[in-house]
Design a protein around this motif. Sequence first.
Motif, PDB file in Angstrom:
ATOM      1  N   ARG A   1       0.836  -1.208   0.000  1.00 30.62           N
ATOM      2  CA  ARG A   1       0.000   0.000   0.000  1.00 30.62           C
ATOM      3  C   ARG A   1       0.866   1.252   0.000  1.00 30.62           C
ATOM      4  NH1 ARG A   1      -4.210  -0.495   4.627  1.00 30.62           N
ATOM      5  NH2 ARG A   1      -4.398  -2.717   4.506  1.00 30.62           N
ATOM      6  N   LYS A   2       1.933   1.231   0.788  1.00 29.77           N
ATOM      7  CA  LYS A   2       2.822   2.399   0.836  1.00 29.77           C
ATOM      8  C   LYS A   2       3.483   2.628  -0.515  1.00 29.77           C
ATOM      9  CE  LYS A   2       3.933   2.423   5.742  1.00 29.77           C
ATOM     10  NZ  LYS A   2       4.979   2.226   6.749  1.00 29.77           N
ATOM     11  N   GLU A   3       3.887   1.538  -1.177  1.00 31.44           N
ATOM     12  CA  GLU A   3       4.492   1.677  -2.499  1.00 31.44           C
ATOM     13  C   GLU A   3       3.516   2.335  -3.465  1.00 31.44           C
ATOM     14  OE1 GLU A   3       5.796  -2.172  -3.772  1.00 31.44           O
ATOM     15  OE2 GLU A   3       7.397  -2.264  -2.276  1.00 31.44           O
ATOM     16  N   ILE A   4       2.269   1.916  -3.432  1.00 27.93           N
ATOM     17  CA  ILE A   4       1.246   2.495  -4.314  1.00 27.93           C
ATOM     18  C   ILE A   4       1.037   3.970  -3.980  1.00 27.93           C
ATOM     19  CG2 ILE A   4      -1.214   2.429  -4.922  1.00 27.93           C
ATOM     20  CD1 ILE A   4      -1.018  -0.651  -4.507  1.00 27.93           C
ATOM     21  N   LEU A   5       0.944   4.291  -2.690  1.00 28.98           N
ATOM     22  CA  LEU A   5       0.751   5.686  -2.278  1.00 28.98           C
ATOM     23  C   LEU A   5       1.927   6.555  -2.697  1.00 28.98           C
ATOM     24  CD1 LEU A   5      -0.792   5.292   1.297  1.00 28.98           C
ATOM     25  CD2 LEU A   5      -1.932   6.144  -0.742  1.00 28.98           C
ATOM     26  N   PHE A   6       3.151   6.033  -2.513  1.00 28.31           N
ATOM     27  CA  PHE A   6       4.330   6.808  -2.906  1.00 28.31           C
ATOM     28  C   PHE A   6       4.386   7.013  -4.420  1.00 28.31           C
ATOM     29  CE2 PHE A   6       6.597   5.332   1.159  1.00 28.31           C
ATOM     30  CZ  PHE A   6       6.226   6.475   1.846  1.00 28.31           C
ATOM     31  N   ALA A   7       3.996   6.000  -5.172  1.00 24.70           N
ATOM     32  CA  ALA A   7       3.977   6.124  -6.634  1.00 24.70           C
ATOM     33  C   ALA A   7       2.959   7.179  -7.057  1.00 24.70           C
ATOM     34  CB  ALA A   7       3.659   4.778  -7.270  1.00 24.70           C
ATOM     35  N   GLU A   8       1.778   7.176  -6.438  1.00 25.84           N
ATOM     36  CA  GLU A   8       0.761   8.180  -6.753  1.00 25.84           C
ATOM     37  C   GLU A   8       1.241   9.577  -6.381  1.00 25.84           C
ATOM     38  OE1 GLU A   8      -2.708   6.885  -4.643  1.00 25.84           O
ATOM     39  OE2 GLU A   8      -3.142   5.273  -6.064  1.00 25.84           O
ATOM     40  N   GLU A   9       1.890   9.685  -5.213  1.00 27.85           N
ATOM     41  CA  GLU A   9       2.395  10.981  -4.766  1.00 27.85           C
ATOM     42  C   GLU A   9       3.496  11.480  -5.698  1.00 27.85           C
ATOM     43  OE1 GLU A   9       4.500  12.898  -0.807  1.00 27.85           O
ATOM     44  OE2 GLU A   9       3.343  11.055  -0.607  1.00 27.85           O
ATOM     45  N   GLU A  10       4.369  10.568  -6.141  1.00 24.43           N
ATOM     46  CA  GLU A  10       5.438  10.937  -7.077  1.00 24.43           C
ATOM     47  C   GLU A  10       4.857  11.424  -8.399  1.00 24.43           C
ATOM     48  OE1 GLU A  10       9.515   9.003  -8.972  1.00 24.43           O
ATOM     49  OE2 GLU A  10       7.936   7.686  -8.213  1.00 24.43           O
ATOM     50  N   GLU A  11       3.822  10.751  -8.885  1.00 22.17           N
ATOM     51  CA  GLU A  11       3.165  11.144 -10.133  1.00 22.17           C
ATOM     52  C   GLU A  11       2.535  12.528  -9.992  1.00 22.17           C
ATOM     53  OE1 GLU A  11      -0.663   9.516 -12.540  1.00 22.17           O
ATOM     54  OE2 GLU A  11       0.806   7.991 -11.924  1.00 22.17           O
ATOM     55  N   MET A  12       1.901  12.782  -8.853  1.00 18.24           N
ATOM     56  CA  MET A  12       1.277  14.075  -8.600  1.00 18.24           C
ATOM     57  C   MET A  12       2.341  15.182  -8.547  1.00 18.24           C
ATOM     58  SD  MET A  12      -1.155  15.190  -5.391  1.00 18.24           S
ATOM     59  CE  MET A  12       0.215  15.262  -4.251  1.00 18.24           C
ATOM     60  N   LEU A  13       3.466  14.913  -7.894  1.00 13.29           N
ATOM     61  CA  LEU A  13       4.541  15.904  -7.814  1.00 13.29           C
ATOM     62  C   LEU A  13       5.163  16.163  -9.188  1.00 13.29           C
ATOM     63  CD1 LEU A  13       6.258  14.798  -4.477  1.00 13.29           C
ATOM     64  CD2 LEU A  13       4.945  16.883  -4.864  1.00 13.29           C
ATOM     65  N   ASP A  14       5.317  15.101  -9.987  1.00 15.68           N
ATOM     66  CA  ASP A  14       5.847  15.272 -11.351  1.00 15.68           C
ATOM     67  C   ASP A  14       4.934  16.186 -12.178  1.00 15.68           C
ATOM     68  OD1 ASP A  14       8.079  13.738 -10.863  1.00 15.68           O
ATOM     69  OD2 ASP A  14       7.249  11.889 -11.747  1.00 15.68           O
ATOM     70  N   ARG A  15       3.600  16.000 -12.034  1.00 17.72           N
ATOM     71  CA  ARG A  15       2.656  16.861 -12.759  1.00 17.72           C
ATOM     72  C   ARG A  15       2.771  18.303 -12.282  1.00 17.72           C
ATOM     73  NH1 ARG A  15      -2.417  14.424 -11.323  1.00 17.72           N
ATOM     74  NH2 ARG A  15      -1.568  12.370 -11.036  1.00 17.72           N
ATOM     75  N   ALA A  16       2.909  18.503 -10.969  1.00 16.31           N
ATOM     76  CA  ALA A  16       3.030  19.857 -10.413  1.00 16.31           C
ATOM     77  C   ALA A  16       4.304  20.526 -10.917  1.00 16.31           C
ATOM     78  CB  ALA A  16       3.011  19.798  -8.887  1.00 16.31           C
TER      79      ALA A  16
END
Length: 162
Positions: free
Chosen positions: A130-145
Motif C-alpha cells: 500500500r505504501k508503495e502504491i501511495l508513494f507512486a501516486e504521490e510521485e506522479e502528482m509531484l511530477d505533474r506539479a
Amino acid sequence: MNNTLFTWEDLTDNPKTAPKKLLTAFKRAGANIASSWVEGNLKRENGISYRQIYLVFDDSQQVVLRVKQSGDVFQVKLNKKVIPLKEQDDIKRAIIEVIKIVDQNSTKFQRAQSRKKIELPKGMKSTQKRKEILFAEEEEMLDRAIAEKRAILANIDVTEAA
C-alpha cells in the motif's frame, strides 16, 4: 503417572483453564504458562480412551497431556511430538522433567518459528504494498506539479523577453 492433582471428573470441557492444582504445580516448578484449557470430548487411539489438557508456555511452546479414564497421564506431547518421560510414576518429578525439556527446546523452537513464513489472512493487505502504491501516486502528482510550474516559468520567460 501417580496422579493426585486432578481426577477424570475434573477434565470436563473447559476452554478457559486447566485444573487449578495442575497449574499451581507447574507454576511452583518454575513454568510460565500463558494459557491452558481442557479438551473435554473423549478421544480414542490404540484402544485407549483419553482427554487432553493443553498448556501453552510464554514462549508459545505447547504441551499436551493425554489423560486416561483412570486419571493417569499416559502420553505427553511437546509441540505435537511425543516426549518420553523418565519420572512418569511421580507427578511432581514428571512436571519438573517436562519443564526442563521445554526450557531446553526453547531456543530451537524460537529459531524454527522465526524461519516460518507467515501468510497474511485473506482480505488483509500488506502495508508495504500500500505504501508503495501511495508513494507512486504521490510521485506522479509531484511530477505533474513540477511540469505545470515549468510551463508557467517558460511562459513568463517568453512574455518578459518580448
